[in-house]
Design a protein around this motif. Structure first.
Motif, PDB file in Angstrom:
ATOM      1  N   ASP A  98      -1.495   7.189   8.703  1.00  0.00           N
ATOM      2  CA  ASP A  98      -2.391   5.964   7.936  1.00  0.00           C
ATOM      3  C   ASP A  98      -1.647   4.826   8.253  1.00  0.00           C
ATOM      4  N   ALA A 114      -3.236   3.569  -2.057  1.00  0.00           N
ATOM      5  CA  ALA A 114      -3.993   3.686  -0.899  1.00  0.00           C
ATOM      6  C   ALA A 114      -4.376   5.189  -0.735  1.00  0.00           C
ATOM      7  N   ALA A 163       1.000  -1.183   0.153  1.00  0.00           N
ATOM      8  CA  ALA A 163      -0.014   0.001   0.026  1.00  0.00           C
ATOM      9  C   ALA A 163       1.018   1.195  -0.028  1.00  0.00           C
ATOM     10  N   GLU A 168      -2.277   1.724   7.346  1.00  0.00           N
ATOM     11  CA  GLU A 168      -2.280   0.937   6.247  1.00  0.00           C
ATOM     12  C   GLU A 168      -1.106   1.244   5.227  1.00  0.00           C
ATOM     13  N   LYS A 186      -8.713   7.121  -0.465  1.00  0.00           N
ATOM     14  CA  LYS A 186      -8.566   7.950   0.479  1.00  0.00           C
ATOM     15  C   LYS A 186      -7.780   9.183   0.143  1.00  0.00           C
TER      16      LYS A 186
END
Length: 335
Positions: A65, A33, A6, A67, A54
């Motif tokens: 973040d 991402a 990501a 992720e 996002k």
């Protein structure tokens, strides 16, 4: 097949949305991402363009973040090191646009923070992944043109927009920072060596203060040198030539190779004045930005060691520093 990674992108800059993101998305290993901007509307527009869920209105939000495992930093030159450091300390790997910094001393901070955090940071010189430059390096190493003595190039474009980041002296604008760094990098790539000294002549725009035409010699010792001119107010050009004792290699499109097209290099053996010794070699179609992302991911995952770790970026900046010093005082400068 390796799992996806990501990515987050710090800014919908032109290089990001026009070149790097389209290239990255061709790789099955890339999952984009998030995109961030200080202007939330710009971030949302870019995210929608690429189907990204996002969009953040600040860089801090993207770095927070959990992720995101890797960050691409295409911010203006003076923000490369500060935001790459912030990303590393947030636990992200970083691919940062060139030039990595405004000085070698500033770039060296990235070495320290990489070692502190255990995260990798790489400089985004996509040309090093392109098959045409890998072929050039192989030909040189194999002695196809004898002993290589000279790399020669003019890299230029025309841009007089004072609002363009490339024309703002206080944030790292100017010809040498923007495209001259490629001449330095590719000569180091071809010679496989570090230069000893450099000298330059700099012409600055009287209103914007940026170097609009910089010409230089970079001495690698043992009779080897780079001779170059780089400009922001001349017709567009980016042809590079490598001269050896028995032949010559010409790269007609040195930097902006087509993202989905073949490329051609010219190999001149013997130097016949009528060109009868020239042969062309066509390299297969590829996207150097996709290759750049895939190389970065292998390093980030620990699947291979970086061929060009961040120390290489520091070395490139030492040459740029020497050229700027020489432009100011008119003398040879040690690298």
């Amino acid at each position: 097949m390796a799992s996806t990674m990501a990515w987050g992108v710090l800014s919908p800059a032109g290089i990001a949305v026009n070149k790097v993101i389209p290239g990255m998305l061709k790789s099955p290993g890339v999952r984009l991402a998030a995109i961030a901007s200080r202007d939330a509307g710009r971030a949302r527009a870019a995210a929608d363009r690429f189907g990204v869920a996002k969009a953040y209105g600040s860089y801090e939000e993207l770095l927070a973040d959990p992720e995101i495992g890797a960050v691409y930093n295409p911010l203006p030159n003076h923000l490369h090191v500060p935001w790459s450091v912030a990303a590393l300390r947030a636990g992200k790997h970083v691919l940062c646009e060139k030039p990595i910094a405004l000085t070698a001393a500033e770039a060296a901070d990235l070495v320290t923070v990489r070692d502190e955090t255990g995260r990798q940071v790489l400089e985004a010189f996509m040309v090093r992944q392109h098959p045409q430059w890998l072929r050039v390096r192989d030909l040189v190493r194999d002695g196809a043109i004898g002993d290589v003595r000279l790399v020669q190039t003019t890299l230029s474009y025309f841009n007089v927009d004072p609002a363009n980041v490339r024309n703002k002296a206080d944030i790292g604008g100017g010809a040498l920072y923007d495209i001259g760094c490629y001449a330095v990098l590719l000569s180091r790539f071809v010679f496989g060596a570090e230069p000893r000294r450099a000298v330059s002549l700099v012409d600055r725009d009287p209103d914007m203060g940026t170097d609009r035409l910089t010409s230089g010699l970079v001495d690698f010792g043992e009779g080897r040198r780079l001779a170059f001119s780089t400009a922001t107010q001349l017709v567009r050009a980016q042809r590079m030539e490598i001269f050896g004792t028995t032949g010559r290699i010409e790269v007609p499109v040195a930097l902006n190779a087509p993202q989905d097209g073949t490329t051609t290099i010219l190999v001149d053996i013997g130097g016949a004045i009528d060109g009868s010794g020239i042969r062309s070699e066509t390299l297969p179609a590829c996207d150097q930005y996709m290759l750049q992302a895939e190389t970065a991911m292998r390093v980030f995952r620990g699947e291979e060691a970086a061929e060009f770790p961040i120390e290489d970026a520091v070395a490139n900046m030492r040459v740029v520093d020497a050229l700027y010093r020489s432009g100011a005082n008119g003398s040879w400068q040690d690298v």
